[in-house]
Design a protein around this motif. Structure first.
Motif, PDB file in Angstrom:
ATOM      1  N   ASN A  55       0.818  -1.218   0.000  1.00  0.00           N
ATOM      2  CA  ASN A  55       0.000   0.000   0.000  1.00  0.00           C
ATOM      3  C   ASN A  55       0.850   1.266   0.000  1.00  0.00           C
ATOM      4  N   LYS A  58      -5.214   4.014  -0.311  1.00  0.00           N
ATOM      5  CA  LYS A  58      -5.692   4.651   0.914  1.00  0.00           C
ATOM      6  C   LYS A  58      -5.200   3.924   2.157  1.00  0.00           C
ATOM      7  N   ASP A  59      -4.979   2.629   2.041  1.00  0.00           N
ATOM      8  CA  ASP A  59      -4.464   1.883   3.188  1.00  0.00           C
ATOM      9  C   ASP A  59      -3.059   2.328   3.574  1.00  0.00           C
TER      10      ASP A  59
END
Length: 551
Positions: free
Chosen positions: A44, A79-80
């Protein structure tokens, strides 16, 4: 053929990242356009570059200080990965001597209409938090974070504590493309390197010459009542030992389901100051044993002295245990009494923050306030009780003896040949069921004479979650079910903590969603306030089968 082209492109991408020279403010479009990490597609975020340079410098009128420059560049893919836009630095202080941060700067870069747009880190993204009398934390939150952003920040960390240099991490939960670590120290200071983890670290050792400049001044009276000041400058050539670590493509070290603390397996190096040999001065040996550390902590006025105070609670405890001769029942009553009397303020610490007497009066305190108070009360009641020093999971296991190796204290009682661990801050925990933050392998039980013994913190029995189900399917395909779940040990603790913080309607809604969109008709839970008993949760529910849409 397509696979071959893709392979070549991947190699070109990796080679580019290796060959790139990282300079603050020089961001390329290629970095912003990258959609996923070339070696770990599920990442991520990725640390594109991490540079840490520590130099032990002599500063006039201050002596030798540890100056560490940190520069990081991080790519955020999803987004993580937004959490990587946050960073914090813990700063230690002792009386008026403290660590500090200088020259903090940072930018967030985004690609907007094909052009690089940068957003500056401003004061509203910088926060300072007072954790305890000895610890402050400075936090930063980078601005304008989006999927695809690249962030970078740089600062200088200045510390007067040569014996407490932060360890260097070489693995994170995200991939690390490149890291350069440099440690420079004058020959006056001898450091020993302690390694942890399984990733191979190969230092490059060298030496270099530097100059230490000493400035002084003298004043002398001249003629006609005048005073003249003369300035002098001495330059001393000093040899510095230099250690460098250079790594590329370090894989992510991710959380594992059955690993209690992944940080204990992270590859790190710690520099321990073992001796100081200044010119024309006796050699000072700094290496210490765990015996020295434990004795130092126990003799502190904020630790050992707090255990000897009992006048503030004598009347209350006398009344509490007046009719109780059983040591086990006395211990249970006092444990529950402290939990109900004093509220934990959320702060850790091996030392009492405000003092046990004041914490008792104000009905709030840190971990040490509460558990040193608990230990003192148990001893007063005739129970064999001693404090246990430990390091929390987040604090990690320290590789060599250091005062900063502990940041938490609990209580151990010895009754009927058994050792029972208690933590007064653990409001829903039963004896020997410590909060997850404290389950970090081992602690050190400290006795009244200052001696200590190593003790396991890990639970001695398994935590169970046992579910039985009774399901009926009618002719229309609708399901009626009953489910009964029993939680024990740490699973019961987790349930109690989560249930206590939830509104029942919100809890039931989450439960419905967790069992594939059921509708709960009846719900009951038993033994939530009865610490020590298993949680019994019963659910009756209906699952309606949606009609098949005809074409």
């Amino acid at each position: 053929m397509k696979q071959r082209i893709l392979c070549i492109l991947t190699l070109v991408c990796v080679t580019f990242s290796h060959a790139q020279e990282f300079k603050f403010g020089k961001i390329s479009k290629a970095e912003l356009e990258e959609k996923q990490h070339p070696l770990e597609a599920d990442a991520n975020a990725a640390m594109l570059y991490n540079k840490v340079h520590t130099d032990i410098r002599y500063i006039q009128r201050q002596g030798f200080l540890v100056e560490t420059t940190v520069y990081r560049r991080i790519k955020i893919y999803t987004k993580d990965g937004f959490d990587w836009a946050n960073h914090e630095v813990r700063m230690y202080r002792q009386n008026s001597t403290r660590e500090k941060i200088n020259g903090l700067k940072g930018y967030t870069y985004n690609l907007v209409d094909g052009k690089i747009k940068k957003t500056k880190l401003r004061s509203d993204g910088i926060f300072k938090e007072h954790v305890s009398d000895n610890i402050d934390v400075e936090k930063i939150t980078m601005p304008n974070i989006k999927e695809g952003s690249v962030i970078e920040y740089e600062y200088k960390f200045v510390s007067p504590f040569l014996g407490n240099i932060n360890e260097y991490n070489f693995q994170y939960s995200i991939p690390l493309n490149k890291i350069d670590v440099t440690f420079e120290a004058p020959v006056y200071h001898t450091f020993k390197k302690h390694y942890k983890g399984y990733y191979m670290l190969k230092p490059e050792e060298s030496a270099t010459g530097k100059q230490i400049v000493l400035r002084s001044k003298t004043r002398a009276e001249g003629g006609f009542s005048t005073t003249k000041t003369a300035f002098y400058e001495d330059k001393i050539d000093v040899e510095y030992n230099v250690t460098k670590f250079k790594l590329k493509n370090v894989p992510a070290l991710k959380e594992e389901k059955y690993v209690s603390n992944i940080s204990n397996y992270r590859s790190t190096v710690k520099f321990e100051l073992t001796q100081v040999a200044m010119p024309n001065e006796p050699v000072q040996y700094n290496a210490r044993s765990w015996d020295d550390i434990v004795r130092t902590i126990y003799r502190s006025e904020n630790f050992g002295e707090q255990l000897g105070k009992n006048s503030y609670f004598k009347d209350d405890i006398d009344a509490l245990i007046a009719d109780e001769s059983s040591m086990m029942k006395r211990a249970a009553k006092i444990y529950n009494y402290v939990q109900n009397k004093v509220k934990w303020n959320g702060n850790y610490g091996k030392y009492s923050d405000v003092g046990v007497k004041k914490a008792y009066k104000q009905k709030t305190g840190n971990v040490a306030d509460m558990n040193l108070m608990l230990t003192a009360m148990l001893r007063y009641a005739g129970v064999e009780a001693n404090p246990v020093l430990l390091s929390t999971r987040r604090h990690g296991i320290h590789m060599f003896p250091t005062l900063n190796g502990f940041n938490y204290v609990i209580t151990a009682i010895e009754i009927e040949g058994a050792v029972i661990l208690l933590d007064a801050t653990n409001y829903y925990g039963e004896p020997n069921i410590l909060p997850m933050r404290a389950l970090n392998w081992i602690g050190r039980l400290v006795r009244k004479d200052g001696s200590w013994t190593q003790i396991s913190l890990m639970p001695k029995k398994s935590a169970l979650e046992t579910t039985t189900m009774n399901i009926a399917l009618d002719d229309t395909g609708n399901i009626k079910g009953k489910q009964r779940t029993q939680f024990t040990s740490h699973n019961a603790l987790s349930f109690r903590n989560g249930y206590a913080r939830s509104d029942e309607e919100d809890y039931l809604e989450r439960l419905e969603n967790s069992i594939s969109d059921i509708e709960i008709e009846e719900y009951s839970v038993k033994n939530v306030p009865d610490i020590g008993k298993p949680i019994l949760e019963s659910v009756s529910y209906t699952h309606l089968t949606l009609p098949t849409k005809r074409i």
